[in-house]
Design a protein around this motif. Structure first.
Motif, PDB file in Angstrom:
ATOM      1  N   GLU A 115       5.000   0.377  -2.271  1.00  0.00           N
ATOM      2  CA  GLU A 115       5.279   1.674  -3.484  1.00  0.00           C
ATOM      3  C   GLU A 115       4.103   1.023  -4.634  1.00  0.00           C
ATOM      4  OE1 GLU A 115       9.166   2.029  -4.706  1.00  0.00           O
ATOM      5  OE2 GLU A 115       9.980   2.656  -2.341  1.00  0.00           O
ATOM      6  N   GLU A 116       3.960   0.462  -4.630  1.00  0.00           N
ATOM      7  CA  GLU A 116       2.853  -0.754  -5.987  1.00  0.00           C
ATOM      8  C   GLU A 116       1.811  -1.483  -5.450  1.00  0.00           C
ATOM      9  OE1 GLU A 116       4.808  -3.519  -8.324  1.00  0.00           O
ATOM     10  OE2 GLU A 116       6.752  -2.066  -8.487  1.00  0.00           O
ATOM     11  N   LYS A 117       1.752  -1.174  -4.294  1.00  0.00           N
ATOM     12  CA  LYS A 117       0.399  -1.745  -4.323  1.00  0.00           C
ATOM     13  C   LYS A 117      -0.111  -1.607  -2.176  1.00  0.00           C
ATOM     14  CE  LYS A 117      -1.020  -5.597  -6.634  1.00  0.00           C
ATOM     15  NZ  LYS A 117      -1.121  -7.314  -6.728  1.00  0.00           N
ATOM     16  N   PRO A 118       0.141  -0.078  -2.023  1.00  0.00           N
ATOM     17  CA  PRO A 118      -0.686   0.735  -0.331  1.00  0.00           C
ATOM     18  C   PRO A 118      -1.770  -0.313   0.156  1.00  0.00           C
ATOM     19  CG  PRO A 118      -0.473   2.049  -3.022  1.00  0.00           C
ATOM     20  CD  PRO A 118      -0.267   0.685  -3.205  1.00  0.00           C
ATOM     21  N   GLU A 119      -2.749  -0.763  -1.447  1.00  0.00           N
ATOM     22  CA  GLU A 119      -2.887  -1.806  -0.528  1.00  0.00           C
ATOM     23  C   GLU A 119      -3.354  -3.003   0.629  1.00  0.00           C
ATOM     24  OE1 GLU A 119      -3.150  -3.210  -4.633  1.00  0.00           O
ATOM     25  OE2 GLU A 119      -3.572  -1.194  -3.729  1.00  0.00           O
ATOM     26  N   SER A 120      -1.328  -3.838   0.359  1.00  0.00           N
ATOM     27  CA  SER A 120      -1.178  -4.660   0.612  1.00  0.00           C
ATOM     28  C   SER A 120      -0.237  -4.607   1.991  1.00  0.00           C
ATOM     29  CB  SER A 120      -0.557  -5.538  -0.507  1.00  0.00           C
ATOM     30  OG  SER A 120      -1.447  -6.121  -0.925  1.00  0.00           O
ATOM     31  N   ALA A 121       0.117  -3.016   1.793  1.00  0.00           N
ATOM     32  CA  ALA A 121       0.457  -2.260   3.270  1.00  0.00           C
ATOM     33  C   ALA A 121       0.939  -3.729   4.503  1.00  0.00           C
ATOM     34  CB  ALA A 121       0.725  -1.324   3.198  1.00  0.00           C
ATOM     35  N   VAL A 122      -0.033  -3.863   4.642  1.00  0.00           N
ATOM     36  CA  VAL A 122      -0.574  -4.501   6.636  1.00  0.00           C
ATOM     37  C   VAL A 122      -0.128  -5.971   6.097  1.00  0.00           C
ATOM     38  CG1 VAL A 122      -2.193  -5.298   7.777  1.00  0.00           C
ATOM     39  CG2 VAL A 122      -1.973  -2.953   7.046  1.00  0.00           C
ATOM     40  N   ILE A 146      16.964  -7.857   2.202  1.00  0.00           N
ATOM     41  CA  ILE A 146      15.936  -8.683   0.866  1.00  0.00           C
ATOM     42  C   ILE A 146      14.052  -8.155   1.589  1.00  0.00           C
ATOM     43  CG2 ILE A 146      14.964 -10.795  -0.157  1.00  0.00           C
ATOM     44  CD1 ILE A 146      17.426 -12.044   0.205  1.00  0.00           C
ATOM     45  N   LEU A 147      13.964  -8.968   2.891  1.00  0.00           N
ATOM     46  CA  LEU A 147      12.559  -8.188   3.312  1.00  0.00           C
ATOM     47  C   LEU A 147      12.451  -7.122   3.085  1.00  0.00           C
ATOM     48  CD1 LEU A 147      12.648 -10.708   5.934  1.00  0.00           C
ATOM     49  CD2 LEU A 147      11.324 -11.126   4.385  1.00  0.00           C
ATOM     50  N   GLY A 148      13.327  -6.608   3.302  1.00  0.00           N
ATOM     51  CA  GLY A 148      13.268  -4.429   3.201  1.00  0.00           C
ATOM     52  C   GLY A 148      13.150  -4.447   1.929  1.00  0.00           C
ATOM     53  N   LEU A 149      13.953  -4.530   0.926  1.00  0.00           N
ATOM     54  CA  LEU A 149      13.267  -4.397   0.020  1.00  0.00           C
ATOM     55  C   LEU A 149      12.382  -4.611  -0.500  1.00  0.00           C
ATOM     56  CD1 LEU A 149      16.594  -5.444  -1.479  1.00  0.00           C
ATOM     57  CD2 LEU A 149      16.015  -2.895  -0.972  1.00  0.00           C
ATOM     58  N   LEU A 150      11.771  -6.077   0.041  1.00  0.00           N
ATOM     59  CA  LEU A 150       9.913  -6.142  -0.646  1.00  0.00           C
ATOM     60  C   LEU A 150       8.874  -5.294   0.182  1.00  0.00           C
ATOM     61  CD1 LEU A 150       8.375  -8.865  -1.779  1.00  0.00           C
ATOM     62  CD2 LEU A 150       8.490  -9.966   0.544  1.00  0.00           C
ATOM     63  N   ALA A 151       9.453  -5.214   1.037  1.00  0.00           N
ATOM     64  CA  ALA A 151       8.326  -3.919   1.586  1.00  0.00           C
ATOM     65  C   ALA A 151       8.310  -2.948   0.624  1.00  0.00           C
ATOM     66  CB  ALA A 151       8.484  -4.331   2.970  1.00  0.00           C
ATOM     67  N   LYS A 152       9.191  -2.914   0.820  1.00  0.00           N
ATOM     68  CA  LYS A 152       9.069  -1.200   0.476  1.00  0.00           C
ATOM     69  C   LYS A 152       8.874  -1.080  -1.424  1.00  0.00           C
ATOM     70  CE  LYS A 152      12.309   3.004  -1.425  1.00  0.00           C
ATOM     71  NZ  LYS A 152      12.746   3.275  -1.385  1.00  0.00           N
ATOM     72  N   LYS A 153       8.888  -2.006  -2.098  1.00  0.00           N
ATOM     73  CA  LYS A 153       8.621  -2.784  -3.519  1.00  0.00           C
ATOM     74  C   LYS A 153       7.144  -2.617  -3.021  1.00  0.00           C
ATOM     75  CE  LYS A 153       9.894  -2.780  -7.954  1.00  0.00           C
ATOM     76  NZ  LYS A 153       9.382  -1.568  -8.979  1.00  0.00           N
ATOM     77  N   SER A 191      -1.406   0.512  11.930  1.00  0.00           N
ATOM     78  CA  SER A 191      -2.280  -1.123  11.764  1.00  0.00           C
ATOM     79  C   SER A 191      -2.334  -2.370  11.672  1.00  0.00           C
ATOM     80  CB  SER A 191      -3.008  -0.235  10.470  1.00  0.00           C
ATOM     81  OG  SER A 191      -4.556  -1.312   9.956  1.00  0.00           O
ATOM     82  N   THR A 192      -0.336  -2.685  11.726  1.00  0.00           N
ATOM     83  CA  THR A 192      -0.524  -3.941  11.819  1.00  0.00           C
ATOM     84  C   THR A 192       0.009  -4.626  13.524  1.00  0.00           C
ATOM     85  OG1 THR A 192       1.090  -3.623   9.640  1.00  0.00           O
ATOM     86  CG2 THR A 192       1.403  -5.481  10.839  1.00  0.00           C
ATOM     87  N   ILE A 193       0.678  -3.626  13.609  1.00  0.00           N
ATOM     88  CA  ILE A 193       0.803  -3.801  15.247  1.00  0.00           C
ATOM     89  C   ILE A 193      -0.165  -3.858  16.146  1.00  0.00           C
ATOM     90  CG2 ILE A 193       1.581  -2.864  16.865  1.00  0.00           C
ATOM     91  CD1 ILE A 193       4.234  -3.786  16.148  1.00  0.00           C
ATOM     92  N   ASN A 194      -1.507  -3.064  15.788  1.00  0.00           N
ATOM     93  CA  ASN A 194      -2.395  -3.185  16.354  1.00  0.00           C
ATOM     94  C   ASN A 194      -3.978  -4.192  16.230  1.00  0.00           C
ATOM     95  OD1 ASN A 194      -1.579  -1.290  18.403  1.00  0.00           O
ATOM     96  ND2 ASN A 194      -2.751   0.883  16.563  1.00  0.00           N
ATOM     97  N   SER A 195      -4.006  -5.072  15.183  1.00  0.00           N
ATOM     98  CA  SER A 195      -4.464  -5.807  14.495  1.00  0.00           C
ATOM     99  C   SER A 195      -3.913  -7.085  13.975  1.00  0.00           C
ATOM    100  CB  SER A 195      -4.918  -5.131  13.271  1.00  0.00           C
ATOM    101  OG  SER A 195      -4.761  -5.091  12.413  1.00  0.00           O
ATOM    102  N   LYS A 196      -3.044  -7.182  13.803  1.00  0.00           N
ATOM    103  CA  LYS A 196      -2.337  -8.750  13.032  1.00  0.00           C
ATOM    104  C   LYS A 196      -0.960  -9.520  14.486  1.00  0.00           C
ATOM    105  CE  LYS A 196      -4.446  -8.272   9.806  1.00  0.00           C
ATOM    106  NZ  LYS A 196      -5.191  -9.385   9.314  1.00  0.00           N
ATOM    107  N   LEU A 197      -0.622  -8.368  15.373  1.00  0.00           N
ATOM    108  CA  LEU A 197       0.429  -8.898  16.647  1.00  0.00           C
ATOM    109  C   LEU A 197      -0.154  -9.181  17.891  1.00  0.00           C
ATOM    110  CD1 LEU A 197       3.677  -6.734  15.056  1.00  0.00           C
ATOM    111  CD2 LEU A 197       2.781  -9.664  13.890  1.00  0.00           C
TER     112      LEU A 197
END
Length: 128
Positions: free
Chosen positions: A37-44, A27-34, A85-91
């Motif tokens: 795709e629809e809001k690339p600015e929310s990817a991180v 479910i998380l994988g599908l949510l992330a993909k969706k 970006s996520t790895i370097n700034s959020k974890l």
């Protein structure tokens, strides 16, 4: 949304069934993909959410590590830049190392490594 995430995380900590954890990963994988795709600015943001829930799931139910690693690899393949970006700034460093170990143990990562003759299209060390 934050309330739902906290509730899901809390529920996963109490859940011992590998089947439930694998279902949540799907479910998380599908949510992330969706979202990506629809809001690339929310990817991180969505990648951060997914990675933190994956870490929680793997701590509670180690049997899902391979499936979790495969899910992380699929997210990397969706948007390598956002993942970095996520790895370097959020974890933190511990979280980065745990993600790296999970990915390296995944069948998807090992398959990519074999098919590319050892030249992996994304180098995990670049994320540190």
């Amino acid at each position: 949304m934050n309330k739902a995430i906290k509730r899901l995380s809390s529920s996963l900590k109490d859940e011992k069934s590998a089947t439930v954890h694998k279902l949540v990963l799907e479910i998380l994988g599908l949510l992330a993909k969706k979202v990506m795709e629809e809001k690339p600015e929310s990817a991180v943001s969505v990648i951060t959410l997914v990675l933190l829930l994956i870490l929680s799931s793997c701590s509670t139910c180690p049997e899902v590590r391979e499936a979790a690693g495969d899910k992380i690899v699929s997210i990397i393949q969706l948007d390598l830049s956002a993942f970095k970006s996520t790895i370097n700034s959020k974890l933190n460093q511990d979280q980065k190392q745990r993600i790296e170990m999970i990915v390296e143990q995944s069948s998807e990562y090992q398959s990519i490594e074999r098919s590319s003759g050892g030249s992996i299209p994304f180098e995990l060390r670049d994320f540190n």
